[in-house]
Design a protein around this motif. Structure first.
Motif, PDB file in Angstrom:
ATOM      1  N   ILE A   1       0.843  -1.210   0.000  1.00 14.25           N
ATOM      2  CA  ILE A   1       0.000   0.000   0.000  1.00 14.25           C
ATOM      3  C   ILE A   1       0.871   1.251   0.000  1.00 14.25           C
ATOM      4  O   ILE A   1       0.619   2.213  -0.724  1.00 14.25           O
ATOM      5  N   ASN A   2       1.922   1.232   0.818  1.00  5.70           N
ATOM      6  CA  ASN A   2       2.829   2.376   0.893  1.00  5.70           C
ATOM      7  C   ASN A   2       3.471   2.671  -0.454  1.00  5.70           C
ATOM      8  O   ASN A   2       3.589   3.820  -0.874  1.00  5.70           O
TER       9      ASN A   2
ATOM     10  N   ILE B   1      -2.486   6.137   0.462  1.00  4.88           N
ATOM     11  CA  ILE B   1      -3.382   5.783   1.575  1.00  4.88           C
ATOM     12  C   ILE B   1      -2.557   5.566   2.855  1.00  4.88           C
ATOM     13  O   ILE B   1      -1.629   4.767   2.858  1.00  4.88           O
ATOM     14  N   PRO B   2      -2.887   6.273   3.935  1.00  2.00           N
ATOM     15  CA  PRO B   2      -2.169   6.026   5.197  1.00  2.00           C
ATOM     16  C   PRO B   2      -2.478   4.620   5.707  1.00  2.00           C
ATOM     17  O   PRO B   2      -3.644   4.214   5.734  1.00  2.00           O
ATOM     18  N   VAL B   3      -1.444   3.889   6.101  1.00  2.00           N
ATOM     19  CA  VAL B   3      -1.636   2.499   6.515  1.00  2.00           C
ATOM     20  C   VAL B   3      -0.796   2.221   7.758  1.00  2.00           C
ATOM     21  O   VAL B   3       0.349   2.673   7.857  1.00  2.00           O
ATOM     22  N   TYR B   4      -1.400   1.527   8.717  1.00  2.00           N
ATOM     23  CA  TYR B   4      -0.754   1.287  10.004  1.00  2.00           C
ATOM     24  C   TYR B   4      -0.922  -0.175  10.403  1.00  2.00           C
ATOM     25  O   TYR B   4      -1.960  -0.777  10.129  1.00  2.00           O
TER      26      TYR B   4
ATOM     27  N   HIS C   1      -4.211   3.978  19.229  1.00  3.30           N
ATOM     28  CA  HIS C   1      -3.398   4.518  18.129  1.00  3.30           C
ATOM     29  C   HIS C   1      -4.019   5.845  17.722  1.00  3.30           C
ATOM     30  O   HIS C   1      -5.213   5.924  17.481  1.00  3.30           O
TER      31      HIS C   1
ATOM     32  N   GLN D   1      -4.137   7.604  15.130  1.00  5.66           N
ATOM     33  CA  GLN D   1      -4.752   7.812  13.811  1.00  5.66           C
ATOM     34  C   GLN D   1      -5.991   6.936  13.611  1.00  5.66           C
ATOM     35  O   GLN D   1      -6.630   6.992  12.561  1.00  5.66           O
TER      36      GLN D   1
END
Lengths: 332, 332
Positions: free
Chosen positions: B57-58, B63-66, B78, B80
């Motif tokens: 994804i990065n 898209i922010p991904v954690y 978290h 976010q």
């Protein structure tokens, strides 16, 4: 106490604390300019020193924060990095190869850089927007507490920062007293376990980076001791099966929110190995520091405790912490 | 080839691929509703299975991904995570304790959950908004390629997804052919090194989670073999000092962007230990898969290769992969 120079420790701490105004001015400027998110990037022990601040920022604020190994950043990039990001870098020498390459990568993208550097007039200082030079100053974490603490304060997330920053003046003395309190246990630990063929090290939350770095950068790199580090929650998803009565296991217990995960590991290891040691931040007095700040200081306190293992173990093993087979010795 | 049932492998792969329409419908609904960011949470091997998709994804999107271990999420939260986040969870049993607690935590916060589960009618399926049940279906990664690939496609980041998804029909057959191609080397590896007292495992990028999980969930948990895993860039910041001529070291080489980091480790290990083995995704043919998709498949291909080590090693050691000293055997 062997290898212990209280006077220079206090002087080294003061060398950093005396730069409080400089550090707060950096934080103020960054906040005045505004930023979208915070990055930490470096390698090995340097990024591990900064990684507890990912936890601290995450717990205290809504600021997006990311940590990425410099070598990875150069090859994969990071999709949240942008012109309005702020990056923190750390390097003792100020010329670590991947860290310098990451700095150039960030510069090209217009990212502001704040660097924490041992040596003056290094390439990293040259390329950074702001730098804090610590020379013989210790601990480096003190720089991060002041920089990050002030940013959190400016953004409204840490109203007690002025009190915290005032109390941090006592941190060098606290760490001296922690070292004294920890030395006997650390010495005994070094003497008892220095020949173990295999070691499991466990920690969680804001102590996980401390555990990871101590296992890798001290036990492995400086003492050539075989060490597996694993986080407290993950310990129960595999590594636990290696525990037997004669397997050496060491646990670092935080005062942060993940403490219950450490205590679960403690309960397990006490039952299944006779070679279990834990070091618990809660067991040490922090004179002059208010209780509500203790959890934030677990990383720097534990590093002081672990330093007492290092200082004792190099005597026991007669293996200086400075010997390397490969690092900066051969080309690779 | 020992412990190898080609027919059931193809059937198990088809079992998942036949659900493509169901998975794409989930992705479409999530995208239609909109979301701010993506979370992966679980424990051990389950979160490690999903972690390569953080990299994917990065690299492919903004898209922010954690990714966060469930036990950590419960204690630290978290910053976010929000109502408009989407979370992916995975659990073979569908009742892993921390994963279920994380699911309840997410539910309370109104976060949509997509779960990848082995068993039907589990508590995790019950609480999730969407689930994909794989029963005996393998590999689980196939589910993630379809779910995440379709999300990236819907968001405009992966225009070639339809071609990719069509080609994924061949993935089970590809993995059968990879297993056949890898078996001889894997068997020899198992026979040669099963008694090593200590092992270093290295990988980077989208193979780092594979390496981490194989070391912990197979070698440690299932075979009680002492293993230190370290990422390729970090290897040079400590662990390298443990390498000697008779130290067993194993490297997994990705076709992703971090491949140069692996090749640097390869150059080092070839020089300094006689017990060095590498497994390189680039050495295997992927019939029916276009070259431009190969890098994404490194994790699932390497897991197929490593499975051949597992299947051979349990015979050599006469230690079934299913024996546990503690996990789900004693209470802790």
């Amino acid at each position: 106490m062997i290898n212990f120079d209280e006077k220079s420790m206090l002087a080294n701490g003061a060398y950093i604390y005396d730069q409080r105004g400089h550090m707060e001015a950096i934080a103020d400027q960054i906040c005045k300019e505004g930023f979208d998110n915070i990055f930490f990037t470096s390698s090995g022990g340097s990024i591990a020193m900064m990684n507890p601040f990912v936890d601290i920022i995450n717990e205290m604020s809504d600021i997006p924060v990311y940590s990425i190994i410099s070598a990875d950043l150069l090859l994969t990039g990071h999709n949240q990095l942008r012109k309005n990001s702020v990056a923190f870098l750390a390097s003792k020498s100020g010329d670590t190869k991947e860290t310098m390459e990451a700095a150039r990568y960030l510069k090209e993208r217009g990212v502001r850089m704040i660097s924490v550097i041992g040596k003056e007039h290094s390439p990293l200082e040259e390329i950074s927007d702001h730098s804090v030079i610590y020379k013989d100053g210790r601990p480096q974490e003190l720089i991060m507490y002041l920089l990050i603490g002030r940013i959190l304060y400016n953004k409204g997330f840490f109203p007690d920062y002025p009190k915290f920053a005032d109390e941090l003046k006592e941190l060098p003395a606290v760490l001296v007293s922690v070292r004294k309190a920890a030395d006997e246990k650390a010495k005994k630990y070094a003497e008892t376990y220095y020949k173990e063929p295999y070691n499991i090290w466990v920690a969680s939350g804001n102590l996980w980076p401390v555990c990871y770095a101590y296992a890798m950068c001290v036990l492995e790199e400086s003492q050539w001791i075989r060490t597996k580090s694993v986080s407290s929650p993950e310990f129960f998803h595999g590594t636990l099966e290696l525990v037997e009565k004669d397997v050496c296991a060491t646990l670092l217990i935080t005062e942060g929110k993940t403490r219950p995960l450490d205590l679960r590991v403690k309960g397990f290891l006490e039952q299944y190995t006779d070679k279990f040691t834990y070091f618990d931040c809660a067991e040490y007095a922090y004179p002059g520091i208010s209780d509500e700040f203790r959890w934030m200081l677990s990383p720097v306190v534990m590093n002081a405790v672990l330093q007492r293992i290092s200082k004792n173990i190099e005597v026991v093993t007669n293996h200086s912490l400075d010997i390397r087979r490969y690092y900066r010795t051969v080309n690779y």
